[in-house]
Enzyme design. Structure first.
Site, PDB file in Angstrom:
ATOM      1  N   SER A   1       0.633 -20.448   1.037  1.00  0.00           N
ATOM      2  CA  SER A   1       0.655 -21.184  -0.228  1.00  0.00           C
ATOM      3  C   SER A   1       0.845 -22.697  -0.043  1.00  0.00           C
ATOM      4  O   SER A   1       0.183 -23.472  -0.731  1.00  0.00           O
ATOM      5  CB  SER A   1       1.724 -20.606  -1.155  1.00  0.00           C
ATOM      6  OG  SER A   1       1.338 -19.304  -1.538  1.00  0.00           O
TER       7      SER A   1
ATOM      8  N   LYS B   1      10.791 -11.522  -6.599  1.00  0.00           N
ATOM      9  CA  LYS B   1       9.972 -11.560  -7.819  1.00  0.00           C
ATOM     10  C   LYS B   1      10.613 -10.876  -9.029  1.00  0.00           C
ATOM     11  O   LYS B   1      10.335 -11.230 -10.159  1.00  0.00           O
ATOM     12  CB  LYS B   1       8.603 -10.912  -7.555  1.00  0.00           C
ATOM     13  CG  LYS B   1       7.685 -11.777  -6.718  1.00  0.00           C
ATOM     14  CD  LYS B   1       6.322 -11.097  -6.589  1.00  0.00           C
ATOM     15  CE  LYS B   1       5.339 -11.989  -5.853  1.00  0.00           C
ATOM     16  NZ  LYS B   1       3.984 -11.434  -5.889  1.00  0.00           N
TER      17      LYS B   1
ATOM     18  N   ASN C   1       6.056 -14.596 -10.594  1.00  0.00           N
ATOM     19  CA  ASN C   1       5.682 -15.266  -9.337  1.00  0.00           C
ATOM     20  C   ASN C   1       5.552 -16.774  -9.500  1.00  0.00           C
ATOM     21  O   ASN C   1       5.269 -17.488  -8.541  1.00  0.00           O
ATOM     22  CB  ASN C   1       4.382 -14.687  -8.763  1.00  0.00           C
ATOM     23  CG  ASN C   1       3.155 -15.210  -9.473  1.00  0.00           C
ATOM     24  OD1 ASN C   1       3.213 -15.584 -10.645  1.00  0.00           O
ATOM     25  ND2 ASN C   1       2.032 -15.237  -8.773  1.00  0.00           N
TER      26      ASN C   1
ATOM     27  N   ASP D   1      -0.325 -12.904 -10.785  1.00  0.00           N
ATOM     28  CA  ASP D   1      -0.934 -11.990  -9.812  1.00  0.00           C
ATOM     29  C   ASP D   1      -2.046 -11.142 -10.436  1.00  0.00           C
ATOM     30  O   ASP D   1      -3.125 -10.993  -9.848  1.00  0.00           O
ATOM     31  CB  ASP D   1       0.122 -11.051  -9.212  1.00  0.00           C
ATOM     32  CG  ASP D   1       1.037 -11.756  -8.227  1.00  0.00           C
ATOM     33  OD1 ASP D   1       0.605 -12.763  -7.634  1.00  0.00           O
ATOM     34  OD2 ASP D   1       2.186 -11.304  -8.051  1.00  0.00           O
TER      35      ASP D   1
ATOM     36  N   ALA E   1       2.100   2.210  -5.243  1.00  0.00           N
ATOM     37  CA  ALA E   1       2.794   2.135  -6.531  1.00  0.00           C
ATOM     38  C   ALA E   1       3.964   1.161  -6.454  1.00  0.00           C
ATOM     39  O   ALA E   1       4.975   1.331  -7.122  1.00  0.00           O
ATOM     40  CB  ALA E   1       3.276   3.527  -6.941  1.00  0.00           C
ATOM     41  N   GLY E   2       3.830   0.129  -5.637  1.00  0.00           N
ATOM     42  CA  GLY E   2       4.896  -0.873  -5.492  1.00  0.00           C
ATOM     43  C   GLY E   2       4.665  -2.048  -6.431  1.00  0.00           C
ATOM     44  O   GLY E   2       3.974  -1.933  -7.452  1.00  0.00           O
TER      45      GLY E   2
ATOM     46  N   ALA F   1       2.995  -4.895  -6.025  1.00  0.00           N
ATOM     47  CA  ALA F   1       1.620  -5.405  -6.100  1.00  0.00           C
ATOM     48  C   ALA F   1       0.778  -4.497  -6.994  1.00  0.00           C
ATOM     49  O   ALA F   1      -0.039  -4.972  -7.798  1.00  0.00           O
ATOM     50  CB  ALA F   1       1.017  -5.486  -4.702  1.00  0.00           C
TER      51      ALA F   1
ATOM     52  N   GLY G   1      -7.862  -9.499   0.317  1.00  0.00           N
ATOM     53  CA  GLY G   1      -6.991 -10.097  -0.694  1.00  0.00           C
ATOM     54  C   GLY G   1      -6.972 -11.615  -0.749  1.00  0.00           C
ATOM     55  O   GLY G   1      -6.203 -12.194  -1.521  1.00  0.00           O
TER      56      GLY G   1
HETATM   57  P1  ATR Z   1       4.492  -4.407  -2.588  1.00  0.00           P
HETATM   58  O1  ATR Z   1       5.436  -5.233  -3.412  1.00  0.00           O
HETATM   59  O2  ATR Z   1       3.699  -5.192  -1.578  1.00  0.00           O
HETATM   60  O3  ATR Z   1       3.625  -3.526  -3.417  1.00  0.00           O
HETATM   61  P2  ATR Z   1       6.332  -2.252  -2.022  1.00  0.00           P
HETATM   62  O4  ATR Z   1       6.848  -2.397  -3.403  1.00  0.00           O
HETATM   63  O5  ATR Z   1       7.290  -2.101  -0.905  1.00  0.00           O
HETATM   64  O6  ATR Z   1       5.418  -3.489  -1.646  1.00  0.00           O
HETATM   65  O7  ATR Z   1       5.288  -1.018  -1.998  1.00  0.00           O
HETATM   66  C1  ATR Z   1       4.688  -0.597  -0.826  1.00  0.00           C
HETATM   67  C2  ATR Z   1       3.659   0.477  -1.146  1.00  0.00           C
HETATM   68  O8  ATR Z   1       3.027   0.865   0.084  1.00  0.00           O
HETATM   69  C3  ATR Z   1       4.259   1.741  -1.730  1.00  0.00           C
HETATM   70  O9  ATR Z   1       3.325   2.311  -2.616  1.00  0.00           O
HETATM   71  C4  ATR Z   1       4.435   2.633  -0.483  1.00  0.00           C
HETATM   72  O10 ATR Z   1       4.423   4.014  -0.725  1.00  0.00           O
HETATM   73  P3  ATR Z   1       5.808   4.782  -1.090  1.00  0.00           P
HETATM   74  O11 ATR Z   1       6.052   4.514  -2.538  1.00  0.00           O
HETATM   75  O12 ATR Z   1       5.505   6.218  -0.809  1.00  0.00           O
HETATM   76  O13 ATR Z   1       6.859   4.215  -0.193  1.00  0.00           O
HETATM   77  C5  ATR Z   1       3.190   2.254   0.282  1.00  0.00           C
HETATM   78  N1  ATR Z   1       3.304   2.544   1.716  1.00  0.00           N
HETATM   79  C6  ATR Z   1       4.009   1.835   2.634  1.00  0.00           C
HETATM   80  N2  ATR Z   1       3.870   2.402   3.856  1.00  0.00           N
HETATM   81  C7  ATR Z   1       3.077   3.499   3.701  1.00  0.00           C
HETATM   82  C8  ATR Z   1       2.554   4.499   4.578  1.00  0.00           C
HETATM   83  N3  ATR Z   1       2.811   4.452   5.896  1.00  0.00           N
HETATM   84  N4  ATR Z   1       1.762   5.462   4.081  1.00  0.00           N
HETATM   85  C9  ATR Z   1       1.462   5.490   2.750  1.00  0.00           C
HETATM   86  N5  ATR Z   1       1.923   4.574   1.865  1.00  0.00           N
HETATM   87  C10 ATR Z   1       2.711   3.591   2.324  1.00  0.00           C
END
Ligand code: ATR
Length: 284
Positions: free
Chosen positions: A21, A71, A92, A107, A133-134, A136, A251
């Site tokens: 950034s 965030k 953000n 975002d 489902a995090g 992002a 991205g």
């Molecule tokens: P961000 O803010 O970048 O979205 P996050 O909130 O930590 O980061 O979310 C990470 C995402 O990657 C989650 O959906 C996570 O799945 P879980 O909810 O099951 O933890 C997914 N993720 C991370 N490592 C993974 C893996 N090895 N296999 C499948 N999904 C993964």
């Protein structure tokens, strides 16, 4: 050149060693000959409250970005935030208005602008599969719902997280078209086939050793595949998608457009998007 009248923009996060950034925004300020500077401020969670308080007293505050891991937490310390930030549940971008410190989230819009400008893809009426489902994922889904996507499959390793996200968004949007599922769902291959767009918002692919999320040979060749990861430029998902004949995007576009929207909020000037893109591309 930084001088006495320079306005200072910041990015607050931890760690920030790899953030692009500052390069992107300083290139934008230089392109428009604006007396602004953009500086990284590494802040751990325990220091965030004090830093936000300090921003209130900073007379030459130009604006700020907030990134991982702040965030969501940052919202506790603000005077208010936009509807978009409320819906996404995270901020953000910070800006001052009438002595108050407000939050925005660019975002989701950044993602949509990238789809529209770079991919020529409009989500209206389309079926989308979103992996992850995090945080992002939340911005991406919210934006897709606003843009009128017909159906969104939310696929996550931890099914309960996808279910929780779908039900919280359903309550807010009143749309029934969010379908949570796991990678091991027997319907996964068929649902993938019916989608127009696949988005990866998980961290899988950041490291070359990550095992794949699913068998990427299932990707249909007419699918558009968008990975929110931009470093590496070509994740194993994107590589296989290319081999299968899919159109692929990383991205970088979302990074550029979320930054461009922040820039516009701070300066009320049209962002020099191509200069910003060149700046972040230069170090890929
Ligand atoms: P961000 O803010 O970048 O979205 P996050 O909130 O930590 O980061 O979310 C990470 C995402 O990657 C989650 O959906 C996570 O799945 P879980 O909810 O099951 O933890 C997914 N993720 C991370 N490592 C993974 C893996 N090895 N296999 C499948 N999904 C993964």
């Amino acid at each position: 050149m930084i001088g006495g009248s320079t306005k200072v923009c910041l990015i607050l996060g931890y760690p920030l060693k790899h953030t692009r950034s500052p390069l992107m925004h300083n290139a934008a300020f230089a392109a428009l000959a604006m007396d602004y500077a953009y500086i990284p401020l590494e802040v751990k969670p325990e220091g965030l409250s004090a830093v936000i308080q300090a921003l209130r007293g900073m007379e030459n505050f130009g604006g700020a970005n907030v990134t991982v891991p702040h965030k969501v937490q940052v919202m506790e310390y603000l005077d208010g935030w936009s509807q978009e930030a409320e819906a996404i549940g995270a901020v953000n971008t910070l800006y001052k208005i009438g002595g108050e410190l407000w939050g925005e989230n660019t975002d989701g819009r950044g993602f949509i602008a990238s789809l529209r400008e770079e991919v020529d893809f409009l989500p209206q009426g389309k079926r989308v599969m979103l992996l992850g489902a995090g945080g992002a994922a939340r911005a991406v889904i919210q934006a897709l719902v606003w843009e009128g996507a017909e159906k969104i499959y939310l696929v996550n390793r931890t099914l309960q997280k996808a279910q929780g996200l779908a039900s919280s968004l359903r309550k807010k949007t009143g749309r029934p078209s969010l379908v949570p599922m796991g990678f091991d769902d027997p319907l996964f291959p068929a649902r993938l086939q019916e989608c127009h767009l696949l988005v990866n918002s998980t961290s899988v692919g950041l490291s070359g050793d990550d095992p794949p999320l699913f068998d990427y040979r299932l990707l249909p060749s007419r699918l558009l595949v968008y990975d929110l990861i931009y470093d590496p430029e070509l994740t194993p998902l994107l590589r296989t998608a290319q081999e299968r004949g899919c159109s692929t995007f990383n991205g970088l576009g979302m990074l550029v457009y979320q930054g461009a929207f922040s820039f516009e909020i701070w300066t009320q000037r049209p962002p020099p998007v191509e200069k910003m893109r060149e700046a972040v591309k230069a170090i890929v």
